[in-house]
Design an enzyme around this catalytic site. Structure first.
Site, PDB file in Angstrom:
ATOM      1  N   ASP A 156      32.282  31.641  54.754  1.00 51.87           N
ATOM      2  CA  ASP A 156      32.682  30.301  54.294  1.00 51.87           C
ATOM      3  C   ASP A 156      31.521  29.322  54.132  1.00 51.87           C
ATOM      4  OD1 ASP A 156      32.312  30.346  57.030  1.00 51.87           O
ATOM      5  OD2 ASP A 156      33.940  28.954  57.469  1.00 51.87           O
ATOM      6  N   GLU A 199      24.394  33.150  69.241  1.00 51.38           N
ATOM      7  CA  GLU A 199      23.068  33.147  68.624  1.00 51.38           C
ATOM      8  C   GLU A 199      21.993  33.372  69.685  1.00 51.38           C
ATOM      9  OE1 GLU A 199      25.403  30.825  68.353  1.00 51.38           O
ATOM     10  OE2 GLU A 199      25.849  30.496  66.213  1.00 51.38           O
TER      11      GLU A 199
HETATM   12  N1  UDP Z   1      36.121  35.885  61.067  1.00 55.74           N
HETATM   13  C1  UDP Z   1      36.664  37.138  61.304  1.00 55.74           C
HETATM   14  N2  UDP Z   1      37.852  37.226  61.989  1.00 55.74           N
HETATM   15  C2  UDP Z   1      38.537  36.119  62.437  1.00 55.74           C
HETATM   16  C3  UDP Z   1      37.965  34.846  62.195  1.00 55.74           C
HETATM   17  C4  UDP Z   1      36.758  34.762  61.521  1.00 55.74           C
HETATM   18  O1  UDP Z   1      36.086  38.141  60.903  1.00 55.74           O
HETATM   19  O2  UDP Z   1      39.615  36.268  63.045  1.00 55.74           O
HETATM   20  C5  UDP Z   1      34.848  35.788  60.312  1.00 55.74           C
HETATM   21  C6  UDP Z   1      34.847  34.701  59.240  1.00 55.74           C
HETATM   22  O3  UDP Z   1      35.339  35.217  58.016  1.00 55.74           O
HETATM   23  C7  UDP Z   1      33.391  34.290  59.179  1.00 55.74           C
HETATM   24  C8  UDP Z   1      32.904  34.526  60.608  1.00 55.74           C
HETATM   25  O4  UDP Z   1      33.842  35.420  61.225  1.00 55.74           O
HETATM   26  O5  UDP Z   1      32.647  35.084  58.287  1.00 55.74           O
HETATM   27  C9  UDP Z   1      32.835  33.232  61.425  1.00 55.74           C
HETATM   28  O6  UDP Z   1      34.116  32.624  61.458  1.00 55.74           O
HETATM   29  P1  UDP Z   1      34.334  31.092  61.083  1.00 55.74           P
HETATM   30  O7  UDP Z   1      33.708  30.814  59.760  1.00 55.74           O
HETATM   31  O8  UDP Z   1      35.780  30.770  61.241  1.00 55.74           O
HETATM   32  O9  UDP Z   1      33.492  30.401  62.237  1.00 55.74           O
HETATM   33  P2  UDP Z   1      32.953  28.907  62.330  1.00 55.74           P
HETATM   34  O10 UDP Z   1      32.898  28.327  60.950  1.00 55.74           O
HETATM   35  O11 UDP Z   1      33.933  28.194  63.185  1.00 55.74           O
HETATM   36  O12 UDP Z   1      31.615  29.038  62.945  1.00 55.74           O
HETATM   37 MN    MN Z   2      32.550  29.198  59.194  1.00 54.55          MN
END
Ligand code: UDP
Ligand code: MN
Length: 251
Positions: A114, A201
């Site tokens: 995203d 990280e």
């Molecule tokens: N993701 C996943 N399974 C889940 C939720 C998220 O594989 O149940 C993936 C999501 O598509 C993204 C990454 O893990 O590539 C990080 O998730 P997110 O973007 O929701 O995290 P944030 O933006 O809160 O850091």
């Molecule tokens: Mn994200």
């Protein structure tokens, strides 16, 4: 002789998934030395992602591994409660270790589906000897979260992070990339569920590098080439009404 950029993207099924993957793919198509490792959070590879990747024009590896139910974020859980992508990123690291050798010239980047990536970010990564770091926009409650770079020595001398600044490496996942050699040398380095929220990280980095070895990029961390954007869930009220009647708009 450019390194190959291996971008690791965990992804999961939801209404915006194909839109997210399309935006990413069309950025990545600008990068010639690119290999996309897409890891679905799913017990098997879905048709949607399989077909999408086949038609993407990119060099890719498609994997699937499901997040164990006890670690899966519920719909109503606050999003900092459980880490996302742990299982998927570790599966990608395993793939790299099983399929590449120390003489392969590569850079590994964790590219969530995203975020928003500038092409320039990938040119910066090509310079990485160990671990490169740079600013990330729209994260940690700031417009920009970044390593503080001394422009005389071109060294990282601190971080401006407002959120959990005491982390060993107060960086977002999008704010660093790793030379493949380091990940092959430290073959057990991986992400873990056994760390506090926001420490993924730090968890991977502390296993492979020290703070003073970090290489500031993007003009001594003055430029923003990646943004931690998050996509709003679309309102699908009408679709749900249709589904109740056994129909849907997307057939
Ligand atoms: N993701 C996943 N399974 C889940 C939720 C998220 O594989 O149940 C993936 C999501 O598509 C993204 C990454 O893990 O590539 C990080 O998730 P997110 O973007 O929701 O995290 P944030 O933006 O809160 O850091
Ligand atoms: Mn994200």
């Amino acid at each position: 002789n450019k390194p190959i950029i291996y971008a690791i993207t965990p992804t999961f099924s939801r209404p915006v998934q194909k839109a997210e993957l399309t935006r990413l793919a069309q950025t990545f198509l600008h990068i010639p030395n690119f290999h996309w490792i897409v890891v679905e959070d799913s017990s098997s590879k879905t048709k949607l992602v399989t077909r999408f990747l086949e038609n993407s024009g990119l060099i890719y590896t498609h994997l699937a591994v499901i997040t164990p139910p006890n670690y899966k974020l519920g719909r109503t859980d606050a999003n900092w409660k459980k880490p996302r992508g742990v299982e998927q990123r570790n599966a990608a690291l395993r793939w790299l270790r099983e399929n590449l050798k120390p003489t392969d010239n590569g850079i590994v980047y964790f590219a969530d589906d995203d975020n928003t990536y500038s092409i320039k970010l990938f040119y910066e990564m090509e310079k990485i000897k160990k671990v490169g770091v740079w600013p990330v926009g729209l994260v940690g409650g700031l417009m920009v979260e970044k390593p503080i770079c001394d422009n005389v020595t071109n060294k990282v001398i601190g971080f401006n992070a407002g959120w959990k600044p005491d982390r060993p490496f107060p960086l977002d996942m999008a704010g660093f990339a790793i030379n493949l050699r380091l990940l092959l040398e430290h073959k057990d380095a991986e992400f873990s569920y056994d760390v506090e929220g926001g420490y993924q990280e730090s968890e991977i980095l502390r296993q492979i590098v020290t703070r003073d070895e970090l290489e500031p990029l993007a003009d001594c961390c003055m430029k923003v080439y990646v943004w931690h954007t998050r996509t709003e869930d679309p309102k699908l009220k009408m679709e749900q009404l249709l589904i109740k009647k056994g129909r849907r708009s997307n057939i």
